[in-house]
Design an enzyme around this catalytic site. Structure first.
Site, PDB file in Angstrom:
ATOM      1  N   GLY A   9     -70.028-104.212 -32.077  1.00  0.00           N
ATOM      2  CA  GLY A   9     -71.179-105.087 -32.311  1.00  0.00           C
ATOM      3  C   GLY A   9     -72.437-104.256 -32.488  1.00  0.00           C
ATOM      4  CB  VAL A  11     -74.614-101.890 -27.962  1.00  0.00           C
ATOM      5  CG1 VAL A  11     -74.689-100.583 -27.182  1.00  0.00           C
ATOM      6  CG2 VAL A  11     -75.707-102.837 -27.490  1.00  0.00           C
ATOM      7  CG  ASP A  32     -65.138-105.827 -32.169  1.00  0.00           C
ATOM      8  OD1 ASP A  32     -66.270-105.511 -31.737  1.00  0.00           O
ATOM      9  OD2 ASP A  32     -64.705-107.001 -32.167  1.00  0.00           O
ATOM     10  NE  ARG A  81     -80.522-109.894 -20.643  1.00  0.00           N
ATOM     11  CZ  ARG A  81     -81.681-109.607 -20.074  1.00  0.00           C
ATOM     12  NH1 ARG A  81     -82.261-110.471 -19.257  1.00  0.00           N
ATOM     13  NH2 ARG A  81     -82.288-108.462 -20.319  1.00  0.00           N
ATOM     14  CB  VAL A 117     -73.142-100.020 -22.867  1.00  0.00           C
ATOM     15  CG1 VAL A 117     -74.544-100.414 -23.319  1.00  0.00           C
ATOM     16  CG2 VAL A 117     -72.913 -98.539 -23.125  1.00  0.00           C
ATOM     17  CB  SER A 118     -70.260-104.466 -21.112  1.00  0.00           C
ATOM     18  OG  SER A 118     -69.542-103.849 -22.159  1.00  0.00           O
ATOM     19  CG  ASN A 119     -76.209-105.726 -19.346  1.00  0.00           C
ATOM     20  OD1 ASN A 119     -76.419-105.017 -18.375  1.00  0.00           O
ATOM     21  ND2 ASN A 119     -76.880-105.624 -20.483  1.00  0.00           N
ATOM     22  CG  HIS A 174     -79.866-102.430 -16.747  1.00  0.00           C
ATOM     23  ND1 HIS A 174     -81.094-101.979 -17.156  1.00  0.00           N
ATOM     24  CD2 HIS A 174     -79.282-102.969 -17.842  1.00  0.00           C
ATOM     25  CE1 HIS A 174     -81.240-102.239 -18.442  1.00  0.00           C
ATOM     26  NE2 HIS A 174     -80.157-102.846 -18.871  1.00  0.00           N
TER      27      HIS A 174
HETATM   28  N1  APR Z   1     -62.203-106.105 -27.063  1.00  0.00           N
HETATM   29  C1  APR Z   1     -62.954-105.435 -27.968  1.00  0.00           C
HETATM   30  N2  APR Z   1     -64.140-105.914 -28.420  1.00  0.00           N
HETATM   31  C2  APR Z   1     -64.554-107.088 -27.960  1.00  0.00           C
HETATM   32  C3  APR Z   1     -63.820-107.838 -27.003  1.00  0.00           C
HETATM   33  C4  APR Z   1     -62.587-107.293 -26.558  1.00  0.00           C
HETATM   34  N3  APR Z   1     -61.813-107.924 -25.647  1.00  0.00           N
HETATM   35  N4  APR Z   1     -64.479-108.980 -26.752  1.00  0.00           N
HETATM   36  C5  APR Z   1     -65.620-108.943 -27.484  1.00  0.00           C
HETATM   37  N5  APR Z   1     -65.654-107.804 -28.233  1.00  0.00           N
HETATM   38  C6  APR Z   1     -66.660-107.374 -29.187  1.00  0.00           C
HETATM   39  C7  APR Z   1     -67.202-108.497 -30.067  1.00  0.00           C
HETATM   40  O1  APR Z   1     -66.260-108.866 -31.076  1.00  0.00           O
HETATM   41  C8  APR Z   1     -68.470-107.873 -30.626  1.00  0.00           C
HETATM   42  O2  APR Z   1     -68.243-107.223 -31.852  1.00  0.00           O
HETATM   43  O3  APR Z   1     -67.830-106.860 -28.555  1.00  0.00           O
HETATM   44  C9  APR Z   1     -68.867-106.849 -29.542  1.00  0.00           C
HETATM   45  C10 APR Z   1     -70.181-107.170 -28.873  1.00  0.00           C
HETATM   46  O4  APR Z   1     -71.163-107.031 -29.840  1.00  0.00           O
HETATM   47  P1  APR Z   1     -72.508-107.907 -29.881  1.00  0.00           P
HETATM   48  O5  APR Z   1     -72.168-109.347 -29.725  1.00  0.00           O
HETATM   49  O6  APR Z   1     -73.296-107.469 -31.052  1.00  0.00           O
HETATM   50  O7  APR Z   1     -73.256-107.474 -28.517  1.00  0.00           O
HETATM   51  P2  APR Z   1     -74.105-106.158 -28.274  1.00  0.00           P
HETATM   52  O8  APR Z   1     -75.531-106.428 -28.582  1.00  0.00           O
HETATM   53  O9  APR Z   1     -73.441-105.006 -28.922  1.00  0.00           O
HETATM   54  O10 APR Z   1     -74.004-106.026 -26.690  1.00  0.00           O
HETATM   55  C11 APR Z   1     -72.788-105.684 -26.073  1.00  0.00           C
HETATM   56  O11 APR Z   1     -73.873-104.484 -24.319  1.00  0.00           O
HETATM   57  O12 APR Z   1     -76.112-104.275 -23.807  1.00  0.00           O
HETATM   58  C12 APR Z   1     -74.930-104.936 -23.506  1.00  0.00           C
HETATM   59  O13 APR Z   1     -75.653-107.094 -22.694  1.00  0.00           O
HETATM   60  C13 APR Z   1     -75.037-106.422 -23.760  1.00  0.00           C
HETATM   61  O14 APR Z   1     -72.996-107.007 -22.667  1.00  0.00           O
HETATM   62  C14 APR Z   1     -73.600-106.799 -23.926  1.00  0.00           C
HETATM   63  C15 APR Z   1     -72.977-105.554 -24.575  1.00  0.00           C
END
Ligand code: APR
Length: 315
Positions: A9, A11, A32, A81, A117-119, A174
């Site tokens: 995504g 990040v 992903d 979020r 990095v995930s929250n 955080h």
């Molecule tokens: N396996 C692999 N990828 C996954 C899974 C999974 N089980 N579930 C979700 N994803 C992927 C989504 O398909 C998406 O492409 O995780 C990605 C998340 O990307 P975004 O929605 O753009 O979120 P992003 O802004 O990258 O933030 C990701 O980092 O900073 C933290 O709070 C934020 O928890 C969030 C994380």
């Protein structure tokens, strides 16, 4: 150096892009759950490299087999979020996602250094430690560098000085109770108290605490990713080049600062061996209390995580 980034995504893809541009990896694997997204973004980044004069193989995949034997794994999978949400509101959804990602990536790269990095960040780092069984020297969360960068940005803007001359430290979880340390915040080595009034310092601290929410409020459909990705690459760089950088990172504490069984942001030395040292700064009573309050917030969310995991096991 083989780098795997889970979650393609905002990040994850931005981290891959910056890592490729800065040359910290020879190979980057973007993973992903959604078919096509990691493949498309990885190919696009890969095709930018001849123009940028960088030589790094970038691939996208939905399969963990291709991540095998990575040196560093970055977990960014999960939901971001939306306006009005706290990071802790993401717990239920992201715990399931991060657990799967940590299990799968660890099965293929048991010797990697893991950056989460995930929250909610501190709790997801705790979960990754638990799932992988790795020592705390090899699993850290990215937050302190980002919070510190925000604080430094606001101070530099306010004073009209180069951000390079502003040095700061933000400790704790955080979240809203993070602890920016004013005493250790300087401009060219001079404490900021000589440049700013207590009221202005407090205002900048509050803006730092709300830094993530400020961006969420603008974006409405997601959260920050340029600064978080840059922070992750700084951590990768410290490990890959054995720089022994002193950076604020989320690590499991085992007695340091009088805290145990919790993941919290503190200054660490990052080098080839991962977390090579946890630095214990001398804190005033007020700073120590603030750090303990912040750790207590993280611990409460860890307890909710334990309940969730227990319910899942029982079901
Ligand atoms: N396996 C692999 N990828 C996954 C899974 C999974 N089980 N579930 C979700 N994803 C992927 C989504 O398909 C998406 O492409 O995780 C990605 C998340 O990307 P975004 O929605 O753009 O979120 P992003 O802004 O990258 O933030 C990701 O980092 O900073 C933290 O709070 C934020 O928890 C969030 C994380």
């Amino acid at each position: 150096m083989k780098l795997t980034i889970i979650g393609a995504g905002n990040v994850g893809a931005t981290t891959a892009h910056i890592a490729a541009l800065t040359g910290v990896a020879r190979q980057i694997v973007l993973v992903d759950i959604v078919e096509g997204i990691p493949q498309g973004k990885a190919l696009d980044i890969y095709e930018s490299l001849p123009i940028m004069g960088r030589d790094c193989r970038v691939i996208g995949t939905n399969a963990y087999a291709e991540t095998a034997n990575s040196d560093i794994v970055v977990i960014t999978a999960g939901v971001p979020r939306k306006p009005g949400m706290s990071r802790d509101d993401l717990l239920t959804t992201n715990a399931g996602i991060v657990k799967t990602c940590a299990e799968q990536s660890f099965a293929h790269s048991p010797n990697a250094f893991y950056i989460v990095v995930s929250n909610p960040l501190d709790v997801m780092t705790y979960l990754t430690l638990k799932v992988t069984g790795l020592p705390r020297t090899r699993v850290v969360g990215m937050a302190g560098i980002l919070d510190t960068a925000r604080f430094r940005t606001f101070i530099a803007t306010e004073l009209g000085v180069s951000v390079e001359d502003v040095s700061a430290f933000v400790l704790g979880g955080h979240g809203d109770s993070m602890v920016p340390l004013v005493r250790y915040t300087t401009v060219a080595g001079v404490p900021i108290t000589q440049f700013l009034s207590p009221e202005r310092i407090e205002a900048l601290i509050q803006r730092t605490r709300d830094g993530g929410a400020e961006i969420v409020a603008y974006l409405k459909t997601g959260s920050a990713y340029y600064a978080p990705a840059a922070a992750v690459v700084q951590m990768i760089d410290a490990v890959v080049y054995d720089r022994k950088r002193i950076l604020p990172c989320a690590v499991a504490l085992e007695g340091e600062y009088g805290l145990s069984n919790v993941v919290c942001g503190v200054p660490v030395k990052l080098g080839r061996a991962g977390v090579e040292e946890i630095l214990e700064l001398e804190l005033s009573e007020e700073e120590r209390n603030a750090l303990h309050r912040s750790a207590a917030d993280v611990r409460r969310t860890i307890e909710r995580l334990e309940e969730l995991l227990h319910q899942k096991t029982a079901a």
